[in-house]
Motif scaffolding. Structure first.
Motif, PDB file in Angstrom:
ATOM      1  N   LYS A   1      83.580  -5.399 -41.897  1.00  9.82           N
ATOM      2  CA  LYS A   1      84.165  -4.067 -42.240  1.00  9.82           C
ATOM      3  C   LYS A   1      85.493  -3.919 -41.931  1.00  9.82           C
ATOM      4  CE  LYS A   1      83.106   0.885 -41.045  1.00  9.82           C
ATOM      5  NZ  LYS A   1      82.273   1.905 -40.123  1.00  9.82           N
ATOM      6  N   LYS A   2      86.043  -4.290 -40.749  1.00 10.29           N
ATOM      7  CA  LYS A   2      87.297  -4.396 -40.733  1.00 10.29           C
ATOM      8  C   LYS A   2      87.994  -5.199 -41.521  1.00 10.29           C
ATOM      9  CE  LYS A   2      90.761  -5.314 -36.902  1.00 10.29           C
ATOM     10  NZ  LYS A   2      90.779  -4.885 -35.380  1.00 10.29           N
TER      11      LYS A   2
ATOM     12  N   LYS B   1      75.642  -6.959 -35.071  1.00  7.70           N
ATOM     13  CA  LYS B   1      76.899  -5.963 -35.025  1.00  7.70           C
ATOM     14  C   LYS B   1      78.169  -6.236 -35.102  1.00  7.70           C
ATOM     15  CE  LYS B   1      78.215  -1.703 -32.621  1.00  7.70           C
ATOM     16  NZ  LYS B   1      79.178  -1.503 -33.567  1.00  7.70           N
TER      17      LYS B   1
ATOM     18  N   ASP C   1      80.889  -5.764 -37.873  1.00  8.74           N
ATOM     19  CA  ASP C   1      82.221  -4.796 -37.472  1.00  8.74           C
ATOM     20  C   ASP C   1      83.266  -5.825 -37.985  1.00  8.74           C
ATOM     21  OD1 ASP C   1      80.901  -2.883 -36.335  1.00  8.74           O
ATOM     22  OD2 ASP C   1      81.247  -3.584 -34.205  1.00  8.74           O
TER      23      ASP C   1
END
Length: 184
Positions: free
Chosen positions: A130-131, A123, A127
């Protein structure tokens, strides 16, 4: 009982490479046999039935009341002794099962914690990815707005849904379409 064999412990090698442990056999758990209980509980039960039948027929009176109280105490002691043997045998019989259950639950807990660790690492990585992707799209969006001399909208108003599966090309196309609508 399960015997865990062939498990390599995590160790660091001289070149600081981490080696993943491997379990090379199947998980096994089986009963090796049911312990035979040596007892005479059926004889005791037979005696208890006959004794019960005897006292269901027998009637006590004033002369035999003292004997009745003594008999009642004896029957109660005998009942308690049978109960104590039952509990002792049950506890001894359950010891291996309780040991196995405890070890299995501890193992499940360790594996659950390992799963959670891996899951949180995945995760965190996703994350971060994605950021980074969103920052790149946002930067592109701002460049488009600057090139078109648009200063009254911001990236958040574009509602571009950045996901790991979305390609950078498709995300940039969404940003461009949004800015082109404003220009038109």
């Amino acid at each position: 009982m399960e015997e865990i064999k062939e498990v390599k412990v995590v160790e660091e090698i001289e070149n600081k490479e981490l080696v993943k442990p491997e379990f090379k056999s199947e998980i096994k758990a089986k009963l090796k046999g049911i312990t035979q209980i040596e007892d005479n509980i059926n004889d005791v039960k037979e005696y208890a039935l006959k004794l019960s039948e005897y006292y269901n027929i027998k009637e006590f009176d004033e002369e035999t009341l003292k004997d009745a109280k003594t008999e009642r105490a004896e029957v109660n002691k005998f009942k308690d002794k049978v109960g104590a043997f039952r509990k002792e045998i049950t506890n001894k019989f359950n010891e291996p099962l309780e040991k196995f259950t405890t070890t299995a639950k501890e193992t499940e807990k360790i594996l659950k914690e390992t799963y959670d660790t891996i899951n949180s690492q995945i995760k965190a990585y996703e994350d971060k990815q994605k950021k980074e992707k969103e920052e790149e799209v946002k930067s592109y969006f701002n460049e488009l707005c600057e090139a078109e001399e648009i200063d009254f909208v911001n990236y958040e108003q574009s509602n571009i849904n950045v996901t790991l599966s979305a390609t950078m090309k498709s995300l940039k196309e969404q940003a461009k379409k949004f800015v082109d609508k404003i220009v038109d």
